[in-house]
Design an enzyme around this catalytic site. Structure first.
Site, PDB file in Angstrom:
ATOM      1  N   GLU A 171       0.796  -1.227   0.000  1.00  0.00           N
ATOM      2  CA  GLU A 171       0.000   0.000   0.000  1.00  0.00           C
ATOM      3  C   GLU A 171       0.832   1.282   0.000  1.00  0.00           C
ATOM      4  O   GLU A 171       0.802   2.057   0.979  1.00  0.00           O
ATOM      5  CB  GLU A 171      -0.968  -0.004   1.191  1.00  0.00           C
ATOM      6  N   TYR A 299     -11.192  -3.360   1.022  1.00  0.00           N
ATOM      7  CA  TYR A 299     -12.033  -3.330   2.221  1.00  0.00           C
ATOM      8  C   TYR A 299     -13.420  -2.753   1.970  1.00  0.00           C
ATOM      9  O   TYR A 299     -14.399  -3.220   2.504  1.00  0.00           O
ATOM     10  CB  TYR A 299     -11.328  -2.543   3.338  1.00  0.00           C
ATOM     11  N   GLU A 351      -5.335  -8.841   0.887  1.00  0.00           N
ATOM     12  CA  GLU A 351      -5.964  -8.520   2.169  1.00  0.00           C
ATOM     13  C   GLU A 351      -7.433  -8.265   1.923  1.00  0.00           C
ATOM     14  O   GLU A 351      -7.787  -7.544   0.985  1.00  0.00           O
ATOM     15  CB  GLU A 351      -5.393  -7.235   2.788  1.00  0.00           C
TER      16      GLU A 351
HETATM   17  C1  FCB Z   1      -4.515  -2.250   5.472  1.00  0.00           C
HETATM   18  C2  FCB Z   1      -3.157  -2.605   6.024  1.00  0.00           C
HETATM   19  C3  FCB Z   1      -3.184  -3.670   7.088  1.00  0.00           C
HETATM   20  C4  FCB Z   1      -4.356  -3.514   8.009  1.00  0.00           C
HETATM   21  C5  FCB Z   1      -5.631  -3.356   7.232  1.00  0.00           C
HETATM   22  C6  FCB Z   1      -6.874  -3.235   8.082  1.00  0.00           C
HETATM   23  O1  FCB Z   1      -4.485  -0.951   4.977  1.00  0.00           O
HETATM   24  O2  FCB Z   1      -2.321  -3.044   4.981  1.00  0.00           O
HETATM   25  O3  FCB Z   1      -1.960  -3.621   7.756  1.00  0.00           O
HETATM   26  O4  FCB Z   1      -4.147  -2.502   8.887  1.00  0.00           O
HETATM   27  O5  FCB Z   1      -5.549  -2.244   6.399  1.00  0.00           O
END
Ligand code: FCB
Length: 455
Positions: A171, A299, A351
């Site tokens: 990121e 997310y 993620e």
């Molecule tokens: C992302 C990060 C990870 C975690 C998630 C919730 O941005 O890469 O480390 O904090 O969010």
């Protein structure tokens, strides 16, 4: 709500299922066995930076509980574990001497995974830059680019023969923008020009590292992980559409265009004016060097309005404990867009997960919201596969509840609950569901058909 996956599962045979963590968020042992300080160690000490005034000194004590945590990972039945190496643990000053004890920890981690049949997925930079390098100018300073390339090569020499993939940066938008423009993350700088220079150096160091790693015969597949979201206007007005386009430019195209087209987006450069980064001849070609995979962290969606401030809470979508909308269809939209707009290599979701207010009752955590979040996002990846997107894997964030950066320990993302006092680990319902899901997946693979039901 997305349609449940049927028995004509879109997930191909070699699809990799995993769980993810990062070094600073779980390891603890912040000053042990020769580890140097990182910018996050320093940032946590500054008043007003972390919601619950906590720090990463102990975190999940993973450094001391490695074998147990590796057993936990293996018991889930995942194919892969994504972790990051703490740069100041293995090369405390970022430059100069390497720390054998730190390297040994990651050797044990990688070998322990392999012995348990789990593939190691390594990230080099999940934000914990050595403090000494920051004191010399940090990511704003071009020399840091070369220190990162050395670090990448050193790690490859020790571990590259045994890890499946190496991610350069996790990121870069977060490091540049949250770390150097809004200053809510380490190192807490608030200067847009600096942030843009940082983003350029991160991208350049990614490209140069890939070339150096390949030149020394690196056996792992190489790529970067970007946090991307579909960016949508709150109102159907010209002003909201214009702002949305710019926001998408700043958060997504700013990274995708150089990586896949070799140039920064013209509209964003124009918007930045004098804050645009200094780019030297040849830099853009280095950045655009082909990758073996692209990692995506997803997310939620991003809603944009020209009228500030605005509320999204009445959008009708469920909100997580971070206040983020649960919007799984956005993951399909995002993956399809990447596939259509850019010549992307095979992609992974590296993620995906959610924080909710968990309650432990009689040693159990019934986290139905998290379970359904994960199930629906897996279904969203399936829908992208059905639309022809090349996807190779999916990883849940996170294995463990952990130090959630500026939110401290208040936000729990784990599928495994951590009692920070006793350091006891307890599988939440979502972890047991994921384990069962993976078992069914494996059974279907064994039958020679990628059958998958019950998502
Ligand atoms: C992302 C990060 C990870 C975690 C998630 C919730 O941005 O890469 O480390 O904090 O969010």
């Amino acid at each position: 709500m997305l349609a449940p996956l049927d028995k004509n599962s879109p997930f191909p045979k070699g699809f990799v299922w995993g769980v993810a963590t990062s070094a600073f968020q779980i390891e603890g042992a912040a000053a042990e066995d020769g580890k140097g300080p990182s910018i996050w160690d320093d940032f946590c000490r500054r008043p007003g930076t972390i919601a619950d005034r906590s720090h990463g000194e102990r975190a999940c004590d993973h450094y001391h509980r490695l074998e147990n945590d590796l057993d936990l990972i293996a018991d889930l039945g995942v194919d892969a574990y994504r972790f990051s190496v703490s740069w100041p643990r293995v090369r405390p000053g970022g430059d100069g001497a390497w720390n054998e004890k730190g390297l040994d920890f990651y050797e044990r981690l990688v070998d322990g995974l392999l012995a348990r049949g789990v593939k190691p997925y390594l990230t080099l930079n999940h934000w914990d830059l050595p403090s000494e390098l920051h004191a010399k100018g940090g990511w704003a300073h071009r020399d840091t680019v070369h220190r990162f390339v050395e670090y990448a090569c050193g790690i490859d020499k020790r571990l590259g023969d045994r890890v499946s993939t190496i991610t350069t940066h996790n990121e870069p938008w977060v490091i540049a923008t949250l770390g150097h423009e809004t200053g809510i993350f380490a190192p807490g700088i608030k200067n847009r020009a600096v942030a843009m220079q940082v983003s350029h150096h991160l991208l350049l160091s990614h490209g140069l590292a890939l070339q150096a790693l390949r030149a020394q015969g690196c056996k792992s597949r190489l790529g970067i992980v970007l946090n991307l979201s579909p960016t949508l206007p709150v109102n159907d007005t010209e002003a909201d559409h214009a702002k949305t386009r710019l926001e998408d430019g700043r958060s997504s195209r700013w990274y995708l265009d150089p990586l896949f087209r070799g140039s920064y987006p013209a509209d964003v450069l124009e918007h930045l004016g004098a804050d645009a980064p200094k780019v030297e001849g040849g830099d853009m070609a280095h950045i655009a060097v082909p990758m073996d995979f692209l990692g995506i962290n997803y997310y939620t969606r991003a809603m944009v309005s020209a009228a500030e401030p605005f509320e999204v809470s009445d959008s009708g979508y469920e909100l997580t404990d971070m206040g983020w909308e649960v919007y799984p269809e956005g993951l399909t939209d995002l993956l399809v867009r990447l596939h259509e707009d850019y010549p992307v290599p095979p992609m992974y979701v590296k993620e995906n997960g959610a924080a909710f207010k968990d309650v432990m009752v009689n040693g159990q955590v019934h986290d139905e919201q998290r379970r359904s979040y994960i199930a629906n996002h897996i279904a969203a990846v399936g829908n992208a596969l059905r639309r022809g997107v090349r996807m190779e894997g999916y990883m849940v964030w996170s294995l463990l509840d952990n130090f959630e950066w500026a939110s401290g320990y208040e936000k729990r993302f784990g599928i495994v609950h951590v009692d920070y006092e006793s350091q006891r680990r307890t599988l939440k319902d979502s972890a047991m569901w994921y384990r069962d899901f993976l078992q069914r997946q494996k059974a279907a693979r064994g039958l020679g058909a990628a059958q998958l039901t019950g998502v």
